[in-house]
Design a protein around this motif. Structure first.
Motif, short mmCIF file in Angstrom:
data_model
loop_
_atom_site.label_atom_id
_atom_site.label_comp_id
_atom_site.label_asym_id
_atom_site.label_seq_id
_atom_site.Cartn_x
_atom_site.Cartn_y
_atom_site.Cartn_z
N LEU A 365 0.90 -1.23 -0.09
CA LEU A 365 0.08 0.46 -0.13
C LEU A 365 1.40 1.25 0.18
CD1 LEU A 365 -2.95 1.15 0.65
CD2 LEU A 365 -2.52 1.02 2.69
N GLY A 366 0.32 2.43 -0.70
CA GLY A 366 0.71 3.13 -0.76
C GLY A 366 2.50 3.79 -2.16
N PRO A 367 2.48 5.00 -1.61
CA PRO A 367 2.39 6.39 -0.86
C PRO A 367 1.08 6.92 -0.93
CG PRO A 367 3.85 7.09 -2.24
CD PRO A 367 3.53 4.98 -2.36
N LEU A 368 0.58 6.69 0.69
CA LEU A 368 -0.97 7.45 1.19
C LEU A 368 -0.58 7.80 2.37
CD1 LEU A 368 -4.42 6.53 1.18
CD2 LEU A 368 -3.48 5.31 2.88
N ASP A 369 -1.79 9.45 1.31
CA ASP A 369 -2.10 10.50 1.90
C ASP A 369 -3.57 11.08 2.85
OD1 ASP A 369 0.91 12.14 1.78
OD2 ASP A 369 0.01 12.25 -0.14
N LEU A 370 -3.76 11.03 3.89
CA LEU A 370 -5.15 10.58 4.34
C LEU A 370 -4.98 11.67 5.64
CD1 LEU A 370 -7.60 9.58 3.72
CD2 LEU A 370 -6.76 7.51 4.85
N ASP A 371 -6.10 11.88 6.21
CA ASP A 371 -6.93 12.57 7.06
C ASP A 371 -8.61 12.12 7.22
OD1 ASP A 371 -4.90 14.89 7.75
OD2 ASP A 371 -5.37 14.75 5.45
N VAL A 372 -8.35 11.40 8.61
CA VAL A 372 -9.72 11.04 9.10
C VAL A 372 -10.00 12.48 10.53
CG1 VAL A 372 -10.87 8.94 10.13
CG2 VAL A 372 -9.66 8.84 8.22
N ALA A 373 -11.49 12.82 10.75
CA ALA A 373 -11.30 13.59 11.79
C ALA A 373 -12.28 12.65 12.28
CB ALA A 373 -12.38 14.60 11.13
N PRO A 374 -12.17 13.69 13.84
CA PRO A 374 -12.68 12.40 14.88
C PRO A 374 -13.87 12.59 14.77
CG PRO A 374 -10.80 14.70 15.73
CD PRO A 374 -11.39 14.60 14.06
N GLY A 375 -14.38 11.33 15.45
CA GLY A 375 -16.08 11.15 15.42
C GLY A 375 -16.27 10.61 13.72
N GLU A 376 -15.48 10.69 12.78
CA GLU A 376 -15.81 10.34 11.29
C GLU A 376 -16.11 8.93 11.27
OE1 GLU A 376 -14.48 11.53 6.35
OE2 GLU A 376 -13.00 12.07 8.06
N CYS A 377 -17.51 8.55 10.03
CA CYS A 377 -16.81 6.62 9.70
C CYS A 377 -16.66 7.44 8.13
CB CYS A 377 -18.10 6.55 9.91
SG CYS A 377 -18.76 4.81 9.13
N LEU A 378 -15.48 6.38 8.15
CA LEU A 378 -14.36 6.43 6.80
C LEU A 378 -14.45 4.85 6.46
CD1 LEU A 378 -12.93 7.69 4.87
CD2 LEU A 378 -10.86 6.47 6.19
N VAL A 379 -14.75 4.30 5.95
CA VAL A 379 -15.56 3.15 4.99
C VAL A 379 -13.55 3.18 4.02
CG1 VAL A 379 -16.49 1.77 3.51
CG2 VAL A 379 -17.96 3.08 4.80
N LEU A 380 -13.34 1.74 3.61
CA LEU A 380 -12.36 1.67 2.89
C LEU A 380 -12.68 0.48 1.37
CD1 LEU A 380 -9.00 1.23 5.29
CD2 LEU A 380 -10.11 3.71 3.60
#
Length: 561
Positions: A365-380
């Protein structure tokens, strides 16, 4: 958490470092053993004096009452000293085993399931139990006896030399034979013990694999062949154990032989000296008291050496165990920041140029840039092999990025769930309390209700006390998934990582899990889900397709499945 052990490059150095942590207990054990040895010396002197007085002076027994009382007091003091030696030695061994076992458990937890995937659970269990227990004899028996053997024989030799220097010379000339044979025996015993630990690890893993796969073996009519394989592995271990015992018994017989010959020589010298057949050196000055005292001290001179030779196999066993334990403790673990203190808020996850790699596979995997906010529901999402599970493992701290930076702030506990939940042999309540040992029944029932498992539990004969087999035997696949979800709810982790949590489930079970995850979203928990299922994708605040990972230039709202 136990402070990590300093892992020396050699088993001897590692054991020496461990001994430094219990130095005062080992010193106390050696001091008590020395006191017991001095009491024995006084006891033998009183016995020799009593016999000499009763025979030569024809004194009555009643007149010697104070001496008998003193002899009784010496016996009591010797018993107390021996008890103190055993107690201090036991405490030293116990503290070392506790420290090693806790450090090993902490290290295994730091390694995580990914780095331990190629290690059999039976071999790990054997290390935690048998190899750690093998250290006990070295610290509880060998080391205190090693300190004693440096002092007590020298004291006895000095007393014998004062009474008769020729008898002392006989003892001194025969004494080196015992350490010599101990060293010769130790060369082979250490190797045999190391091989024996490897063999028992393989046997444990072999047997556990056959037990786990007994249904498959029955289906393919391979039960008889598997029994023969287990028998062959057990017979190999038996042969190795008998080889070690044969060496131990043979060495003990040789050492006892040389000690007996030396004592016999002293006895012959004293006997002929008292009869007047030997007039060389101090033989003319022998009396009944001095001769009997020397004769009684001769076995006591060899006793510390003989005891040390018996415990020399504890040293060999400890060196063999230390070799495997050092190998495990030196296995590199990921550097995970400590958890934030207090109530952890939902974390913010930031990845910059993160690449993940596995041994033998290269970059996954990668290179990967990603931001996940607090309380967010992220689906991969993404095809199999695109790195969804690897990314979840990195977020959980099981693996470290091969390149780039990954930050989870604040770093609190995380909950993990996949399509193959890990369940232990025990009750339903035991499986729930894995994540919350102090949870009461009310909390367990709330978690069960949140996972929509209440009706299933109510229908069981013992409800929460219903026993489960290993890996959740007794529950269907969907029920096991919901039990794992109840454990996630009970953990109250601010970060929840889900790897295909609805794979292979029916529509009703899938709907129950989706509803429970919606409740987690409402609580503000940060959710990261790897899935192919549309029902879970519909939960997402944002969907990231790892077949086309986002870059730093892309805004979160621009990324879609």
């Amino acid at each position: 958490m136990t402070p990590p052990l300093a892992v020396d490059t050699t088993p001897r150095g590692w054991l020496r470092d461990l001994a430094g942590g219990v130095r005062h207990w080992l010193g106390l054990a050696a001091a008590a053993a020395l006191l017991a040895g001095l009491c024995t010396l006084v006891q033998m002197g009183l016995l020799a004096w009593l016999v000499a007085v009763l025979i030569n002076d024809s004194r009555s027994v009643a007149s010697l009452t104070p001496v008998f009382v003193a002899l009784l007091g010496v016996l009591v003091l010797r018993g107390l000293a021996q008890w103190g030696q055993e107690r201090a030695a036991f405490e030293a061994g116990l503290r070392v085993r506790e420290r090693v076992r806790e450090s090993l458990l902490d290290h295994l937890a730091a390694l995580g399931p990914v780095r331990l995937a190629d290690r059999h659970s039976a071999a790990l269990g054997q290390q935690l139990v048998e190899q750690v227990e093998a250290l006990d004899g070295y610290f509880a028996r060998f080391l205190p006896q090693l300190r004693l053997v440096m002092l007590l024989p020298a004291i006895i030799l000095a007393v014998v030399a004062y009474l008769d220097w020729l008898a002392a010379l006989l003892l001194l000339l025969s004494a080196p034979l015992i350490p010599l044979f101990m060293a010769l025996v130790g060369m082979g015993a250490e190797r045999l013990n190391r091989e024996q630990f490897v063999a028992v690890s393989r046997l444990a893993g072999h047997f556990l694999d056959r037990v786990r796969g007994v249904s498959t073996l029955q289906l393919f009519n391979r039960t008889r062949a598997s029994i023969d394989e287990v028998y062959a592995a057990a017979d190999d271990y038996r042969r190795r154990s008998l080889r070690t015992l044969r060496l131990a018994f043979l060495s003990s017989a040789v050492l006892e032989f040389f000690a007996s010959v030396a004592i016999a020589l002293v006895a012959i010298y004293i006997g002929f000296g008292l009869l007047g057949y030997i007039r060389f050196g101090p033989a003319d000055g022998l009396t009944l008291f001095s001769g009997l005292f020397v004769l009684l001290l001769a076995p006591e001179f060899f006793q510390p050496l003989r005891t040390l030779s018996q415990h020399y196999h504890d040293r060999a066993a400890a060196l063999g165990a230390a070799d495997g334990l050092i190998e495990r403790l030196k296995q590199p673990a990921p550097s995970i920041p400590a958890f934030a203190t207090g109530d952890s808020a939902p974390p913010r996850i930031t990845l910059r140029g993160v690449s993940l790699a596995h041994a033998g596979r290269g970059r996954v995997l990668g290179p990967l840039d990603l931001d996940v906010a607090p309380g967010e529901c992220l689906v991969l999402v993404g095809p199999s092999g695109s790195g969804k599970s690897s990314l979840l493992q990195a977020l959980a701290g099981f693996v470290e990025p091969a390149a780039g930076t990954l930050a989870v702030e604040p770093r609190g506990p995380s909950a993990w769930m996949d399509q193959r939940p890990w369940l232990i042999q025990g009750s339903l309540a035991d499986n729930l309390r894995v994540v919350a040992p102090d949870a009461d029944d009310t909390a367990l029932e709330a978690a069960i209700a949140g996972a929509h498992l209440g009706e299933v539990v109510a229908a069981l004969p013992d409800e929460l006390a219903t026993p489960l087999g290993e890996r959740g035997f007794g529950l269907s696949g969907g029920q096991a998934q919901r039990l794992a979800l109840a454990r996630v709810l009970l953990s109250r982790a601010p970060l929840v990582l889900l790897d295909e949590p609805t794979a292979g489930l029916d529509a009703i079970t899938e709907a129950a899990i989706v509803e429970a995850l919606q409740a987690l979203r409402r609580q503000g928990v940060t959710l990261v889900i790897a899935t192919h299922h549309p029902a879970l994708v519909a939960l997402a605040d944002r969907v990231v397709d790892l077949a086309r990972p986002p870059t730093a230039e892309e805004r979160p709202n621009d990324v879609s499945a």
